[in-house]
Design a protein around this motif. Structure first.
Motif, PDB file in Angstrom:
ATOM      1  N   THR A  63      37.038 -80.210   2.528  1.00  0.00           N
ATOM      2  CA  THR A  63      37.891 -78.782   2.300  1.00  0.00           C
ATOM      3  C   THR A  63      37.789 -78.237   1.840  1.00  0.00           C
ATOM      4  O   THR A  63      37.997 -78.641   0.059  1.00  0.00           O
ATOM      5  N   GLU A  64      37.111 -76.706   2.030  1.00  0.00           N
ATOM      6  CA  GLU A  64      37.263 -75.934   0.567  1.00  0.00           C
ATOM      7  C   GLU A  64      38.333 -75.038   0.296  1.00  0.00           C
ATOM      8  O   GLU A  64      39.363 -74.456   2.091  1.00  0.00           O
ATOM      9  N   SER A  65      38.900 -74.869  -0.345  1.00  0.00           N
ATOM     10  CA  SER A  65      40.155 -73.987  -0.080  1.00  0.00           C
ATOM     11  C   SER A  65      39.627 -72.763  -1.208  1.00  0.00           C
ATOM     12  O   SER A  65      38.748 -72.426  -2.155  1.00  0.00           O
ATOM     13  N   THR A  66      40.727 -71.437  -1.428  1.00  0.00           N
ATOM     14  CA  THR A  66      40.346 -70.030  -1.857  1.00  0.00           C
ATOM     15  C   THR A  66      41.521 -69.812  -2.680  1.00  0.00           C
ATOM     16  O   THR A  66      42.956 -69.511  -2.037  1.00  0.00           O
ATOM     17  N   ILE A  67      41.525 -69.168  -3.791  1.00  0.00           N
ATOM     18  CA  ILE A  67      42.074 -68.820  -4.731  1.00  0.00           C
ATOM     19  C   ILE A  67      42.795 -67.152  -4.539  1.00  0.00           C
ATOM     20  O   ILE A  67      41.269 -66.701  -4.326  1.00  0.00           O
ATOM     21  N   TYR A  68      43.360 -66.669  -4.308  1.00  0.00           N
ATOM     22  CA  TYR A  68      43.075 -65.035  -3.716  1.00  0.00           C
ATOM     23  C   TYR A  68      44.453 -64.133  -4.873  1.00  0.00           C
ATOM     24  O   TYR A  68      45.222 -65.163  -5.535  1.00  0.00           O
ATOM     25  N   ALA A  69      43.897 -63.164  -5.485  1.00  0.00           N
ATOM     26  CA  ALA A  69      45.518 -62.107  -6.357  1.00  0.00           C
ATOM     27  C   ALA A  69      45.458 -61.436  -5.565  1.00  0.00           C
ATOM     28  O   ALA A  69      44.298 -60.287  -4.524  1.00  0.00           O
ATOM     29  N   ILE A  70      47.106 -60.835  -4.759  1.00  0.00           N
ATOM     30  CA  ILE A  70      47.239 -60.034  -4.206  1.00  0.00           C
ATOM     31  C   ILE A  70      48.228 -59.325  -4.692  1.00  0.00           C
ATOM     32  O   ILE A  70      48.704 -60.286  -5.349  1.00  0.00           O
ATOM     33  N   GLN A  71      47.845 -58.486  -4.926  1.00  0.00           N
ATOM     34  CA  GLN A  71      49.157 -56.759  -5.241  1.00  0.00           C
ATOM     35  C   GLN A  71      49.179 -55.312  -3.841  1.00  0.00           C
ATOM     36  O   GLN A  71      48.283 -55.786  -2.913  1.00  0.00           O
ATOM     37  N   PRO A  72      50.538 -55.213  -4.755  1.00  0.00           N
ATOM     38  CA  PRO A  72      51.107 -53.970  -3.617  1.00  0.00           C
ATOM     39  C   PRO A  72      50.168 -53.213  -3.149  1.00  0.00           C
ATOM     40  O   PRO A  72      49.189 -52.723  -4.449  1.00  0.00           O
ATOM     41  N   PRO A  73      50.069 -52.128  -1.823  1.00  0.00           N
ATOM     42  CA  PRO A  73      49.543 -51.480  -2.156  1.00  0.00           C
ATOM     43  C   PRO A  73      49.355 -49.766  -2.815  1.00  0.00           C
ATOM     44  O   PRO A  73      47.860 -49.499  -3.496  1.00  0.00           O
ATOM     45  N   GLU A  74      50.359 -49.740  -3.210  1.00  0.00           N
ATOM     46  CA  GLU A  74      50.183 -48.727  -4.445  1.00  0.00           C
ATOM     47  C   GLU A  74      50.067 -49.275  -5.950  1.00  0.00           C
ATOM     48  O   GLU A  74      49.881 -50.514  -5.746  1.00  0.00           O
ATOM     49  N   LYS A  75      49.203 -48.453  -7.290  1.00  0.00           N
ATOM     50  CA  LYS A  75      49.126 -48.996  -8.652  1.00  0.00           C
ATOM     51  C   LYS A  75      50.444 -49.894  -8.778  1.00  0.00           C
ATOM     52  O   LYS A  75      51.392 -49.210  -9.169  1.00  0.00           O
ATOM     53  N   SER A  76      49.994 -50.945  -8.732  1.00  0.00           N
ATOM     54  CA  SER A  76      50.946 -51.939  -9.656  1.00  0.00           C
ATOM     55  C   SER A  76      50.902 -52.727 -10.627  1.00  0.00           C
ATOM     56  O   SER A  76      49.300 -53.148 -10.366  1.00  0.00           O
ATOM     57  N   THR A  77      51.156 -53.338 -11.477  1.00  0.00           N
ATOM     58  CA  THR A  77      50.834 -54.340 -12.768  1.00  0.00           C
ATOM     59  C   THR A  77      50.834 -55.668 -11.905  1.00  0.00           C
ATOM     60  O   THR A  77      49.975 -56.479 -12.825  1.00  0.00           O
ATOM     61  N   GLU A  78      51.688 -55.546 -10.632  1.00  0.00           N
ATOM     62  CA  GLU A  78      52.472 -56.530 -10.248  1.00  0.00           C
ATOM     63  C   GLU A  78      51.147 -57.242  -9.371  1.00  0.00           C
ATOM     64  O   GLU A  78      50.166 -56.856  -8.673  1.00  0.00           O
ATOM     65  N   THR A  79      50.908 -58.772  -9.664  1.00  0.00           N
ATOM     66  CA  THR A  79      50.407 -59.622  -8.895  1.00  0.00           C
ATOM     67  C   THR A  79      50.865 -61.398  -8.488  1.00  0.00           C
ATOM     68  O   THR A  79      51.750 -61.726  -9.077  1.00  0.00           O
ATOM     69  N   TRP A  80      50.299 -61.487  -7.361  1.00  0.00           N
ATOM     70  CA  TRP A  80      50.751 -63.329  -6.868  1.00  0.00           C
ATOM     71  C   TRP A  80      49.259 -63.624  -6.021  1.00  0.00           C
ATOM     72  O   TRP A  80      48.938 -63.507  -5.839  1.00  0.00           O
ATOM     73  N   LEU A  81      49.067 -64.603  -7.674  1.00  0.00           N
ATOM     74  CA  LEU A  81      47.992 -65.460  -6.841  1.00  0.00           C
ATOM     75  C   LEU A  81      48.513 -67.412  -6.095  1.00  0.00           C
ATOM     76  O   LEU A  81      49.277 -67.521  -6.577  1.00  0.00           O
ATOM     77  N   VAL A  82      48.118 -66.937  -5.316  1.00  0.00           N
ATOM     78  CA  VAL A  82      48.320 -67.519  -4.038  1.00  0.00           C
ATOM     79  C   VAL A  82      46.484 -68.837  -3.839  1.00  0.00           C
ATOM     80  O   VAL A  82      45.704 -68.205  -3.481  1.00  0.00           O
ATOM     81  N   LYS A  83      46.856 -70.121  -3.392  1.00  0.00           N
ATOM     82  CA  LYS A  83      45.515 -71.498  -3.367  1.00  0.00           C
ATOM     83  C   LYS A  83      46.124 -71.268  -1.579  1.00  0.00           C
ATOM     84  O   LYS A  83      46.990 -71.654  -1.305  1.00  0.00           O
ATOM     85  N   VAL A  84      44.727 -70.732  -0.923  1.00  0.00           N
ATOM     86  CA  VAL A  84      45.057 -71.787   0.601  1.00  0.00           C
ATOM     87  C   VAL A  84      43.728 -72.040   0.640  1.00  0.00           C
ATOM     88  O   VAL A  84      42.465 -72.311   0.819  1.00  0.00           O
ATOM     89  N   GLU A  85      44.249 -73.252   2.038  1.00  0.00           N
ATOM     90  CA  GLU A  85      43.421 -73.755   2.659  1.00  0.00           C
ATOM     91  C   GLU A  85      43.319 -73.447   4.097  1.00  0.00           C
ATOM     92  O   GLU A  85      44.666 -73.215   4.519  1.00  0.00           O
ATOM     93  N   GLU A  86      41.966 -72.936   4.786  1.00  0.00           N
ATOM     94  CA  GLU A  86      42.338 -72.995   5.881  1.00  0.00           C
ATOM     95  C   GLU A  86      41.772 -73.566   6.801  1.00  0.00           C
ATOM     96  O   GLU A  86      39.892 -73.371   6.626  1.00  0.00           O
ATOM     97  N   SER A  87      41.374 -73.988   8.317  1.00  0.00           N
ATOM     98  CA  SER A  87      41.072 -74.491   8.661  1.00  0.00           C
ATOM     99  C   SER A  87      40.582 -74.067   9.957  1.00  0.00           C
ATOM    100  O   SER A  87      40.574 -72.658   9.887  1.00  0.00           O
ATOM    101  N   ASN A  88      39.244 -74.544  10.513  1.00  0.00           N
ATOM    102  CA  ASN A  88      38.677 -73.680  11.897  1.00  0.00           C
ATOM    103  C   ASN A  88      39.378 -72.784  13.099  1.00  0.00           C
ATOM    104  O   ASN A  88      39.080 -72.503  13.442  1.00  0.00           O
ATOM    105  N   SER A  89      40.565 -74.073  13.196  1.00  0.00           N
ATOM    106  CA  SER A  89      41.257 -73.148  13.980  1.00  0.00           C
ATOM    107  C   SER A  89      42.526 -71.878  13.356  1.00  0.00           C
ATOM    108  O   SER A  89      42.942 -71.685  14.383  1.00  0.00           O
ATOM    109  N   GLY A  90      42.214 -71.558  12.532  1.00  0.00           N
ATOM    110  CA  GLY A  90      42.988 -70.785  11.876  1.00  0.00           C
ATOM    111  C   GLY A  90      44.572 -71.221  10.986  1.00  0.00           C
ATOM    112  O   GLY A  90      45.121 -70.280  10.495  1.00  0.00           O
ATOM    113  N   LYS A  91      44.918 -72.311  10.801  1.00  0.00           N
ATOM    114  CA  LYS A  91      46.040 -73.123  10.745  1.00  0.00           C
ATOM    115  C   LYS A  91      45.914 -72.720   9.166  1.00  0.00           C
ATOM    116  O   LYS A  91      44.488 -73.522   8.920  1.00  0.00           O
TER     117      LYS A  91
END
Length: 367
Positions: A63-91
């Motif tokens: 099973t693979e997982s992906t780490i994403y860095a998510i930031q607000p749409p406007e220019k900002s120093t804030e960042t949220w890191l999240v690790k996600v596992e996604e199944s073929n069904s979308g869950k």
């Protein structure tokens, strides 16, 4: 957007390197969608035979997982890191970024990726045992995609006793890799720039071609790496590959909590001369050393994460008894001479990942 020439859109689509980039591109409009094929589905619970010499009463699941860095749409120093596992069904499952199996399961009730700036930071793989014995013996796994045959891949696994094996998705059996170094005991593996890399406890590193399985020397042993009291990790950042030696300068327990100071030796691979070149710390990089994969963040690109510091798991350092029921996280700052401590590490770690940042503007949904 629909007025852009088809050949221009096709050229742009050619440079989309990640699944999230392709999804975002195809979401713009019909012409963008027709210019880029849909991304391959995530590898979820793929059945893999057991490596030879281990158990034969079951199989493994990748099973693979992906780490994403998510930031607000406007220019900002804030960042949220999240690790996600996604199944073929979308869950999806939201995981702790440093642990294999620790599930956080905290998500907004709705989450539109187009409302934020989203960047893929790293991928990691988990091999789970599916057998009557319930024995877990694969320490780490990394995957190479076959660009010539969509959907096919090659898997390299670090098995107990320091052995390294590879498995092609079209093969029935594993192939044991002969490193050609009699006392080689593998400590870490990674996939970087179309090659697998396997490293021994002394820093001796080989590269393995995922198509031919040809083994070549990537770097000679480093004198500063020849210690069993260190954790040896391979980490990639941008176009470079790093060797990180982590060790305690000192440690002691005081009424339960562990106090001490962690230090690092940082080396960058000199590919042309086949050797590790020592670096002056992590510079602007923020380092995360996890169970199933490690990654770096640039403090210039993500100012909310301070450079020359990072997080790691106690289980990866010699002399520490790992307890999976506890948050065995250590924080280190190579520019701060004061001793670090476990409680401070937990506080900083929590601030970095949990809870969900308020700027997401969504009610949390605990599943």
């Amino acid at each position: 957007m629909d007025n852009l020439p088809e050949h221009l859109l096709s050229s742009i689509a050619h440079y989309l390197n990640t699944r999230i980039e392709t999804i975002s591109f195809r979401s713009v409009c019909n012409s963008f969608r027709s210019s880029a094929p849909p991304p391959l589905p995530p590898r979820s619970h793929i059945k893999i035979p057991s490596p030879p010499g281990l158990t034969d009463d079951g199989h493994l699941e990748l099973t693979e997982s992906t780490i994403y860095a998510i930031q607000p749409p406007e220019k900002s120093t804030e960042t949220w890191l999240v690790k996600v596992e996604e199944s073929n069904s979308g869950k999806i499952r939201v995981m702790d970024p440093l642990f294999k199996l620790r599930i956080k399961n905290m998500l907004p009730e709705s989450f539109n990726l187009l409302d934020y700036r989203v960047k893929e930071i790293a991928k990691s793989c988990r091999l789970e045992t599916v057998s009557s014995s319930k024995t877990c013996y694969v320490r780490k796994a990394v995957v190479s995609s076959d660009d010539d045959n969509a959907g096919e891949f090659v898997l390299m696994a670090l098995i107990n006793d320091g052995r390294v094996g590879v498995w092609r998705s079209k093969d029935e059996r594993w192939t044991n890799i002969d490193i050609g170094y009699k006392s080689f005991n593998c400590k870490d593996i990674i996939y970087h720039k179309n090659k697998f890399y396997a490293m021994g406890f002394d820093g001796f590193t080989v590269a393995v071609d995922p198509k031919s399985f040809k083994v070549t020397q990537a770097a000679a042993a480093s004198e500063k790496s020849q210690s069993h009291l260190m954790m040896h990790s391979l980490v990639k950042s941008r176009n470079d590959l790093f060797l990180i030696n982590t060790y305690w300068l000192y440690k002691y327990f005081q009424h339960g909590p562990l106090f001490g100071r962690i230090s690092l030796d940082v080396f960058k691979l000199d590919k042309d001369n086949c050797k590790w070149i020592e670096e002056d710390g992590l510079k602007d990089q923020n380092l995360f050393l996890g169970e199933d994969g490690s990654f770096m963040l640039s403090a210039k690109e993500f100012p909310s994460h301070k450079g020359n510091c990072g997080y790691l798991i106690y289980a990866d350092l010699s002399g520490i008894n790992y307890d999976p029921r506890k948050e065995n996280i250590a924080y280190f700052d190579l520019e701060d001479p004061s001793p670090g401590s476990q409680p401070a590490a937990l506080s900083k770690y929590s601030e970095a990942f949990w809870p969900l940042p308020t700027w997401l503007g969504q009610k949390q949904n605990c599943r």
